[in-house]
Each structure stands twice: as C-alpha cells, then as structure tokens.
Design a protein around this motif. Structure first.
Motif, PDB file in Angstrom:
ATOM      1  N   LEU A  68       0.992  -1.063  -0.061  1.00 15.77           N
ATOM      2  CA  LEU A  68       0.171  -0.021   0.025  1.00 15.77           C
ATOM      3  C   LEU A  68       0.841   1.294  -0.045  1.00 15.77           C
ATOM      4  O   LEU A  68       0.648   2.060  -0.828  1.00 15.77           O
ATOM      5  N   LEU A  69       1.814   1.228   0.997  1.00 16.97           N
ATOM      6  CA  LEU A  69       2.645   2.420   0.852  1.00 16.97           C
ATOM      7  C   LEU A  69       4.039   1.701   0.932  1.00 16.97           C
ATOM      8  O   LEU A  69       4.649   1.287   1.898  1.00 16.97           O
ATOM      9  N   PRO A  70       4.973   1.913  -0.121  1.00 14.83           N
ATOM     10  CA  PRO A  70       6.086   1.249  -0.061  1.00 14.83           C
ATOM     11  C   PRO A  70       7.053   1.721   1.038  1.00 14.83           C
ATOM     12  O   PRO A  70       7.145   2.635   1.381  1.00 14.83           O
ATOM     13  N   GLY A  71       7.694   0.645   1.603  1.00 19.48           N
ATOM     14  CA  GLY A  71       8.662   0.922   2.949  1.00 19.48           C
ATOM     15  C   GLY A  71       8.050   0.710   3.981  1.00 19.48           C
ATOM     16  O   GLY A  71       8.731   0.807   5.164  1.00 19.48           O
ATOM     17  N   SER A  72       6.705   0.552   4.148  1.00 24.36           N
ATOM     18  CA  SER A  72       5.961   0.378   5.381  1.00 24.36           C
ATOM     19  C   SER A  72       5.849  -0.905   6.043  1.00 24.36           C
ATOM     20  O   SER A  72       6.219  -1.310   7.067  1.00 24.36           O
ATOM     21  N   LEU A  73       5.248  -1.910   5.300  1.00 23.73           N
ATOM     22  CA  LEU A  73       5.096  -3.416   5.604  1.00 23.73           C
ATOM     23  C   LEU A  73       5.724  -4.573   4.756  1.00 23.73           C
ATOM     24  O   LEU A  73       5.576  -5.586   4.788  1.00 23.73           O
ATOM     25  N   GLU A  74       6.677  -3.984   4.035  1.00 18.00           N
ATOM     26  CA  GLU A  74       7.512  -4.813   3.014  1.00 18.00           C
ATOM     27  C   GLU A  74       8.324  -5.814   3.657  1.00 18.00           C
ATOM     28  O   GLU A  74       8.849  -5.483   4.779  1.00 18.00           O
ATOM     29  N   GLY A  75       8.343  -7.025   2.996  1.00 19.07           N
ATOM     30  CA  GLY A  75       9.584  -7.974   3.405  1.00 19.07           C
ATOM     31  C   GLY A  75       8.688  -9.335   3.860  1.00 19.07           C
ATOM     32  O   GLY A  75       9.280 -10.178   3.984  1.00 19.07           O
ATOM     33  N   GLU A  76       7.451  -9.149   4.353  1.00 19.54           N
ATOM     34  CA  GLU A  76       6.732 -10.293   4.966  1.00 19.54           C
ATOM     35  C   GLU A  76       5.320 -10.401   4.541  1.00 19.54           C
ATOM     36  O   GLU A  76       4.551 -11.369   4.719  1.00 19.54           O
ATOM     37  N   SER A  77       5.038  -9.663   3.182  1.00 19.45           N
ATOM     38  CA  SER A  77       3.871  -9.930   2.382  1.00 19.45           C
ATOM     39  C   SER A  77       2.523  -9.607   3.619  1.00 19.45           C
ATOM     40  O   SER A  77       1.739 -10.518   3.481  1.00 19.45           O
ATOM     41  N   GLU A  78       2.787  -8.748   4.186  1.00 18.45           N
ATOM     42  CA  GLU A  78       1.799  -8.552   5.439  1.00 18.45           C
ATOM     43  C   GLU A  78       0.647  -8.021   5.169  1.00 18.45           C
ATOM     44  O   GLU A  78       0.626  -6.933   4.642  1.00 18.45           O
ATOM     45  N   TYR A  79      -0.497  -8.383   5.805  1.00 19.33           N
ATOM     46  CA  TYR A  79      -1.722  -7.760   5.750  1.00 19.33           C
ATOM     47  C   TYR A  79      -2.173  -7.550   7.239  1.00 19.33           C
ATOM     48  O   TYR A  79      -2.083  -8.462   7.848  1.00 19.33           O
ATOM     49  N   MET A  80      -2.798  -6.395   7.743  1.00 23.62           N
ATOM     50  CA  MET A  80      -3.138  -6.118   9.014  1.00 23.62           C
ATOM     51  C   MET A  80      -4.789  -6.384   8.989  1.00 23.62           C
ATOM     52  O   MET A  80      -5.409  -5.495   8.162  1.00 23.62           O
ATOM     53  N   VAL A  81      -5.349  -7.177   9.579  1.00 23.91           N
ATOM     54  CA  VAL A  81      -6.545  -7.555   9.640  1.00 23.91           C
ATOM     55  C   VAL A  81      -7.380  -7.429  10.922  1.00 23.91           C
ATOM     56  O   VAL A  81      -6.712  -7.979  11.958  1.00 23.91           O
ATOM     57  N   LEU A  82      -8.705  -6.968  10.598  1.00 24.70           N
ATOM     58  CA  LEU A  82      -9.561  -6.770  11.923  1.00 24.70           C
ATOM     59  C   LEU A  82      -9.968  -8.202  12.341  1.00 24.70           C
ATOM     60  O   LEU A  82     -10.105  -9.022  11.511  1.00 24.70           O
ATOM     61  N   GLY A  83     -10.092  -8.677  13.653  1.00 27.81           N
ATOM     62  CA  GLY A  83     -10.250  -9.785  14.417  1.00 27.81           C
ATOM     63  C   GLY A  83     -11.614 -10.122  14.420  1.00 27.81           C
ATOM     64  O   GLY A  83     -12.433  -9.527  13.697  1.00 27.81           O
TER      65      GLY A  83
END
Length: 268
Positions: free
Chosen positions: A239-254
């Motif tokens: 979404l924003l290069p340099g923020s969550l890169e490296g782990e293919s990460e998604y932040m998800v509501l529970g």
C-alpha cells in the motif's frame, strides 16, 4: 464462544462490534464507514480519483497527510497562516513500522486501541492475555496506549484516513471481490473450535496475515487459510512502499473466522 466477550458496547462505525466479530459478517461482508471521515476529508478522495497507478496514488496520499497533519520530514506547502511543523514522537508511518517490528510494542498497543475505539472489537492479547476490562492486564495495555499516543498530532484520525485509503486502493486492485485468501501461522494455542464441521478461530482484534503461505510458516507450524473480507483489511504490504514490505503482510481486523487448517508439520 460468547461473542459479547469479544466486543465493546459502542464504536464509531456503521455496524456494531457484535456484527463485525460474527461469522455472518465474515461470510457476507458489507462496506464499513467510520463516523465523520468521508464528509471531512472528501478532498483527499477526490484527488485520488485523478490518478491511475498505485505509485501516483501513494504519492498523493503521503503528500496530503504531510500537509494536513504537518508531518516532519516532508517538503510542505507554505502559507501565511500555516502553523510550524510539530515534532511528534509518532505518526501513521512510524506506527506501521512499529507494528512490523513488534506488534506487542507501544505502537502495537495504539493500533489495537484504535481498533477498539473505531470498530468496537476488544483487545484479547497484548504481550499477555487480557481476559476482560477489569483485569490488571488491561490497565497495562492502556498504559502502553498512553505512551504511544503521547505528543502526537491527531494520530487517531491519521489511522482513520489510512484505513480509508487502504480500502480505496483494494477496490482498485481487486474490483468486484469481497474476500482475499490470506494465511496465518499459529503455534497450536489458538482458540480453535467447531461450528458443525467447520473449524473456527477467534483472532485478536488486529492480527497479521500474509498472502504467501510459505511466509506464514515463519510464525508457526499450524497454518490457517482464511477468506478475509476486504472491508476488514486495515493495511497491506504494498500500500505504502517501505512500510510493511518484507513479509507480504496484511493487517486484519479480528473476530470469529471459518478457517481451513493446513499441515501441522514444520516446513523446511
């Protein structure tokens, strides 16, 4: 499981927490709206519609946030009435990096508190299990929130806008889709139960997932495949290069999610 134990009585969303945490919502999601955001920040989303690539839209969003919230480290537009650039200890970019490095940090506490206040989903774990609001663990969680929010410039609204930007970008990239297939690694201590023949997992109010099943093995040998509603994705790796890169990460509501359970044998 009593779904009322997963929620707060009020939130700032168009749906109550008990709906967002439910299996019914995971299967048939609808768009989520946060109180007051679209009317007050309509100019941002008007600007975003003028751009045709993710890179252009990301630049538009980061520039807008820098000017609107007077964030340091950016070339800001100047005008006679402009306030001086503050030096806050945190902003939305730093909070993303804080989550990436350690979701149990003070930055992670701010994220989870934001989810509580906006969506009414209770924090179930932060460094330790949090059984209920009266437990001392919840006070320790709130102290971490206070440290993370100190000396910030309307940080909660920054996260509101990041969520809306994430949703608009997902709509561009996955038109006509309601869910994404994501994965999460576990250690076998998750709250796993069944509804008929379907395994169900209760996830914390904000959790990290990945779109790469190989990446999920880094966090546990029990891999869960989940159909996540797009409306419950807060941020993702590109979404924003340099923020969550490296782990293919998604932040998800529970909440409660039907899952497909993968192999419990560690992958080499």
């Amino acid at each position: 499981m009593n779904i009322r134990s997963l929620i707060l009585p009020i939130n700032r969303c168009n749906l109550p927490g008990y709906v967002l945490a439910s299996l019914a919502y995971q299967r048939s999601p609808v768009e989520l709206e946060l109180d007051g955001i679209l009317p007050h920040f309509a100019d941002l989303f008007t600007r975003l519609r003028h751009y045709h690539t993710p890179k252009e839209r990301a630049e538009c969003f980061t520039n807008y946030m820098a000017v609107r919230f007077r964030l340091p480290g950016h070339e800001l537009e100047s005008w006679p009435e402009a306030e001086p650039v503050p030096r806050p200890s945190a902003n939305y970019r730093r909070l993303l990096l804080g989550w990436l490095f350690d979701s149990d940090s003070d930055a992670g506490a701010v994220w989870r508190w934001w989810v509580e206040s906006r969506f009414g989903l209770r924090t179930l774990y932060h460094k330790e299990p949090i059984p209920d609001f009266d437990d001392p663990a919840y006070m320790r969680f709130m102290q971490a929130c206070g440290r993370g929010l100190y000396n910030t410039n309307d940080l909660e609204t920054q996260l509101d806008l990041l969520y809306y930007y994430c949703q608009s970008e997902l709509a561009y990239r996955h038109p006509h889709q309601t869910h994404l297939s994501l994965y999460r690694g576990g250690n076998g201590q998750e709250s796993l139960f069944r509804s008929g023949e379907i395994p169900i997992v209760c996830f914390n109010n904000l959790s990290s997932f990945t779109h790469d099943p190989d990446e999920a093995y880094r966090f546990g040998s029990n891999i869960y495949s989940v159909q996540v509603p797009i409306s419950k994705i807060v941020c993702f790796d590109t979404l924003l290069p340099g923020s969550l890169e490296g782990e293919s990460e998604y932040m998800v509501l529970g909440g409660l999610y039907p899952v497909t359970r993968g192999s419990s044998v560690s992958k080499v």
